[in-house]
Design a protein around this motif. Structure first.
Motif, mmCIF file in Angstrom:
data_model
loop_
_atom_site.group_PDB
_atom_site.id
_atom_site.type_symbol
_atom_site.label_atom_id
_atom_site.label_comp_id
_atom_site.label_asym_id
_atom_site.label_seq_id
_atom_site.Cartn_x
_atom_site.Cartn_y
_atom_site.Cartn_z
ATOM 1 N N VAL A 2 1.976 -4.718 16.351
ATOM 2 C CA VAL A 2 1.787 -4.133 15.109
ATOM 3 C C VAL A 2 1.688 -2.898 15.278
ATOM 4 O O VAL A 2 1.788 -2.243 16.171
ATOM 5 N N THR A 3 2.019 -2.317 13.862
ATOM 6 C CA THR A 3 1.873 -0.688 13.878
ATOM 7 C C THR A 3 0.532 -0.225 13.084
ATOM 8 O O THR A 3 0.583 -0.832 11.839
ATOM 9 N N LEU A 4 0.024 0.455 13.467
ATOM 10 C CA LEU A 4 -1.140 1.202 12.763
ATOM 11 C C LEU A 4 -0.940 2.305 11.855
ATOM 12 O O LEU A 4 -0.237 3.242 12.182
ATOM 13 N N LEU A 5 -1.132 1.811 10.517
ATOM 14 C CA LEU A 5 -0.795 2.638 9.610
ATOM 15 C C LEU A 5 -1.875 3.531 9.008
ATOM 16 O O LEU A 5 -1.730 4.980 8.980
ATOM 17 N N ARG A 6 -2.862 2.937 9.064
ATOM 18 C CA ARG A 6 -4.119 4.103 8.505
ATOM 19 C C ARG A 6 -5.456 3.404 8.877
ATOM 20 O O ARG A 6 -5.439 2.136 8.899
ATOM 21 N N VAL B 47 -8.475 -1.348 9.452
ATOM 22 C CA VAL B 47 -7.027 -0.868 9.463
ATOM 23 C C VAL B 47 -6.250 -1.599 8.896
ATOM 24 O O VAL B 47 -6.173 -2.700 8.694
ATOM 25 N N TRP B 48 -5.073 -0.727 8.241
ATOM 26 C CA TRP B 48 -3.968 -1.169 7.623
ATOM 27 C C TRP B 48 -3.096 -1.346 8.895
ATOM 28 O O TRP B 48 -2.611 -0.254 9.396
ATOM 29 N N LEU B 49 -2.517 -2.393 8.992
ATOM 30 C CA LEU B 49 -1.584 -3.032 10.042
ATOM 31 C C LEU B 49 -0.128 -3.555 9.445
ATOM 32 O O LEU B 49 -0.101 -4.034 8.518
ATOM 33 N N SER B 50 0.929 -3.436 10.115
ATOM 34 C CA SER B 50 2.374 -3.807 9.428
ATOM 35 C C SER B 50 3.008 -4.483 10.586
ATOM 36 O O SER B 50 2.582 -4.163 11.801
ATOM 37 N N GLY B 51 3.841 -5.344 10.498
ATOM 38 C CA GLY B 51 4.536 -6.015 11.471
ATOM 39 C C GLY B 51 4.205 -7.549 11.455
ATOM 40 O O GLY B 51 4.692 -8.334 12.322
ATOM 41 N N LEU B 52 2.898 -7.846 10.828
ATOM 42 C CA LEU B 52 2.727 -9.227 10.704
ATOM 43 C C LEU B 52 3.474 -10.108 9.636
ATOM 44 O O LEU B 52 3.983 -9.342 8.630
ATOM 45 N N PRO B 53 3.647 -11.360 9.582
ATOM 46 C CA PRO B 53 4.195 -12.055 8.390
ATOM 47 C C PRO B 53 3.141 -11.834 7.128
ATOM 48 O O PRO B 53 2.342 -11.187 7.184
ATOM 49 N N ASP B 54 3.812 -12.216 6.076
ATOM 50 C CA ASP B 54 3.335 -12.123 4.533
ATOM 51 C C ASP B 54 1.800 -12.801 4.738
ATOM 52 O O ASP B 54 0.930 -12.325 4.115
ATOM 53 N N GLU B 55 1.810 -13.922 5.385
ATOM 54 C CA GLU B 55 0.325 -14.519 5.707
ATOM 55 C C GLU B 55 0.323 -14.871 7.101
ATOM 56 O O GLU B 55 1.404 -15.321 7.702
ATOM 57 N N ALA B 56 -0.940 -14.684 7.504
ATOM 58 C CA ALA B 56 -0.908 -14.947 9.076
ATOM 59 C C ALA B 56 -2.643 -15.167 9.079
ATOM 60 O O ALA B 56 -3.434 -14.826 8.536
ATOM 61 N N ASP B 57 -2.661 -15.956 10.257
ATOM 62 C CA ASP B 57 -4.366 -16.580 10.544
ATOM 63 C C ASP B 57 -4.581 -15.734 11.740
ATOM 64 O O ASP B 57 -4.070 -16.040 12.874
ATOM 65 N N VAL B 58 -5.396 -14.679 11.658
ATOM 66 C CA VAL B 58 -5.588 -13.613 12.699
ATOM 67 C C VAL B 58 -6.798 -13.908 13.512
ATOM 68 O O VAL B 58 -7.743 -14.237 12.542
ATOM 69 N N ILE B 59 -6.654 -14.205 14.656
ATOM 70 C CA ILE B 59 -7.832 -14.114 15.429
ATOM 71 C C ILE B 59 -8.747 -12.982 15.534
ATOM 72 O O ILE B 59 -8.561 -12.270 15.857
ATOM 73 N N VAL B 60 -10.068 -13.235 14.842
ATOM 74 C CA VAL B 60 -10.979 -11.994 14.834
ATOM 75 C C VAL B 60 -12.027 -12.229 15.928
ATOM 76 O O VAL B 60 -12.644 -11.151 16.155
ATOM 77 N N ILE C 172 1.031 -1.152 0.018
ATOM 78 C CA ILE C 172 0.035 0.109 -0.098
ATOM 79 C C ILE C 172 0.935 1.069 0.075
ATOM 80 O O ILE C 172 2.091 1.059 0.424
ATOM 81 N N ASP C 173 0.250 2.354 -0.356
ATOM 82 C CA ASP C 173 1.182 3.608 -0.539
ATOM 83 C C ASP C 173 0.673 4.175 1.028
ATOM 84 O O ASP C 173 -0.338 4.386 1.079
ATOM 85 N N SER C 174 2.031 4.254 1.656
ATOM 86 C CA SER C 174 1.705 4.580 3.058
ATOM 87 C C SER C 174 1.778 6.404 2.999
ATOM 88 O O SER C 174 2.034 6.768 2.092
ATOM 89 N N ALA C 175 1.157 6.769 4.227
ATOM 90 C CA ALA C 175 1.014 8.301 4.276
ATOM 91 C C ALA C 175 1.330 8.713 5.417
ATOM 92 O O ALA C 175 0.913 7.957 6.660
ATOM 93 N N VAL C 176 1.752 9.962 5.867
ATOM 94 C CA VAL C 176 1.991 10.501 7.137
ATOM 95 C C VAL C 176 0.892 11.562 7.319
ATOM 96 O O VAL C 176 0.495 12.319 6.489
ATOM 97 N N ILE C 177 0.066 11.395 8.385
ATOM 98 C CA ILE C 177 -1.224 12.011 8.695
ATOM 99 C C ILE C 177 -1.066 13.111 9.601
ATOM 100 O O ILE C 177 -0.598 12.830 10.512
ATOM 101 N N LEU C 178 -1.165 14.468 9.198
ATOM 102 C CA LEU C 178 -1.145 15.501 10.067
ATOM 103 C C LEU C 178 -2.401 16.523 10.231
ATOM 104 O O LEU C 178 -3.097 16.436 9.200
ATOM 105 N N ARG C 179 -2.572 16.927 11.308
ATOM 106 C CA ARG C 179 -3.212 18.138 11.402
ATOM 107 C C ARG C 179 -2.714 19.558 11.502
ATOM 108 O O ARG C 179 -1.624 19.732 12.100
ATOM 109 N N GLY C 180 -3.172 20.291 10.525
ATOM 110 C CA GLY C 180 -2.630 21.808 10.393
ATOM 111 C C GLY C 180 -3.640 22.904 10.030
ATOM 112 O O GLY C 180 -4.812 22.721 10.036
#
Length: 441
Positions: free
Chosen positions: A397-401, A407-420, A71-79
């Motif tokens: 994990v890190t919350l990206l967006r 929510v888009w999360l990073s820090g997981l393996p390429d494939e993961a069985d996530v408990i929902v 995904i295209d990551s983005a830095v979110i700011l308030r200004g």
């Protein structure tokens, strides 16, 4: 009377023995010793039954199999928005306003007059300064003419010194000759005295010639000083003219750039003192988006990066990063970011609140429901996954967006069985019975 109960007990015992211990004989089957395959099947059936019983005792969770996507990551700011340029035009001299005022909101071009002051006697001051310049310039040729005369006088004085030296030598020679002749009796004392007087006169003439040379040299220096004084007078007159011209120039206050008047210009007839406000001019094209990025994300922002913003009014804008501060704010420890946005129609105003997104390098991330997020005992944000051995594991994990779809999360393996569902009721290393959601692969 007691015989019947005894017989009934014997018959019941015989029937139990036949139906329980001799069941295979009644059904025509073989004993376990005579049929090993039947015994093995019975044992396997028993083990599967026991395994099913144990599995049914494991905690059940709902799992979603997720694959990472780029995904295209983005830095979110308030200004907020800021004018590209804003200046308060103030008077540099005193005077009464003689121009018709312009109203706030008017568009002014670069160089357009905003306020004009009454010149008063400044024109006369200019004329006087120019007259002084002409006077100073007229003195220069005269001063320069004196310099050659002074040089000639110096040369003449040098010649007189040389002449005096020659006469002194001659007088000294005559004196020596007279003294020798007088010793031999060939010259009178009167002649000797006359030669001595001639020597003294020659010495006096030499002193006088040297004094004349010094006087001539002083005259030459005075002539040179006169030339320099004339030049200084010219420069002083020119400085006075420049000051008078600048004073007249200050009578007109003009717009330094094209923009909008944020205030009315000074009213006709009002008296302005040095520092008094004439008008405020702002430039809104381009307009600047200003935000502050944290220490953790400042490394993801680069000059020239594309950026977009949504204003509180719903208006959207796009631009590029033109400035990233190298020094953090001492209070908030954040870094100032400026984004230049075209604003030809002046639709974006100064001071509007904006949510800014700055494009950054893309990265692999998982799109998951926000409800999967949980905390471990240390307070770290993460999710729980099911490993290949059907055991649970916490992964930070890190919350990206944040999006409407999750929510888009990073820090997981390429494939993961996530408990929902059920992640809050298990801990690391617990074996679970996973049920996959529809669509999970």
């Amino acid at each position: 009377m007691r015989l019947f109960p005894i017989l009934a007990a014997i018959i019941v015992s015989a029937l139990i023995y036949v139906f329980v211990l001799e069941r295979d004989l009644l059904t025509g089957g073989a004993a376990p010793e005579d049929n090993p395959e039947a015994a093995t099947e019975a044992t396997t059936t028993t083990q599967e039954s026991e395994t099913d019983t144990k599995t049914s005792l494991l905690p059940g969770v709902v799992v979603q199999r997720s694959k990472a996507r780029q995904i295209d990551s983005a830095v979110i700011l308030r200004g907020q928005t800021e004018a590209d340029r804003q200046v308060e035009m103030r008077a540099e001299t005193s005077g009464q306003v003689v121009s018709t005022p312009l109203r706030k909101g008017s568009f002014v071009e670069e160089g357009q007059d905003l306020c004009r002051l009454d010149p008063g006697t400044r024109a006369a001051t200019q004329a006087e300064a120019r007259a002084r310049l002409l006077e100073a310039q007229s003195r220069l040729p005269e001063a320069r003419a004196r310099k050659p005369e002074a040089k000639a006088r110096v040369a003449e004085a040098k010649a007189r010194v040389e002449e005096a030296k020659s006469r002194l030598n001659e007088a000294q020679i005559n004196e020596n000759a007279a003294k020798r002749l007088s010793e031999d009796g060939f010259a009178s004392d009167t002649r000797v005295a006359a030669t001595e007087a001639a020597v003294r006169g020659a010495e006096a003439a030499l002193v006088s010639a040297k004094a004349g040379l010094e006087s001539a040299r002083s005259g030459l220096e005075s002539a040179a000083a006169g030339v320099e004084a004339a030049k200084a007078g010219i420069e002083s007159a020119r400085a006075a003219i420049a000051a008078a011209d600048k004073e007249v120039e200050r009578l007109t206050i003009s717009a330094p750039f094209s923009g909008l008047l944020e205030s009315d210009t000074a009213e006709l007839g009002s008296l302005l003192q040095p520092g008094a406000l004439c008008a405020t001019v702002i430039q809104l094209d381009p307009i600047i988006l200003v935000g502050f990025v944290t220490e953790t994300e400042v490394g993801r922002v680069a000059l020239g990066a594309r950026a977009g913003a949504e204003l509180a009014s719903g208006l959207r804008a796009e631009g590029t990063v033109t400035f990233l501060s190298r020094s953090a704010d001492s209070t908030t420890r954040t870094f100032r970011v400026e984004i230049e946005v075209p604003n030809p129609d002046l639709a974006i105003r100064d001071g509007q609140t904006a949510e800014i997104l700055i494009a950054a390098d893309g990265q692999a991330a998982h799109l998951l429901p926000q409800s999967v997020l949980t905390l471990n005992d240390e307070g770290d944000l993460g999710v729980r996954i099911v490993t290949e051995s059907q055991e649970t594991q916490f992964v930070p994990v890190t919350l990206l967006r944040d999006t409407p779809d999750g929510v888009w999360l990073s820090g997981l393996p390429d494939e993961a069985d996530v408990i929902v569902i059920g992640q809050e009721y298990v801990t690391d290393g617990v074996r679970v019975q996973a049920a996959y959601t529809e669509g999970a692969k």
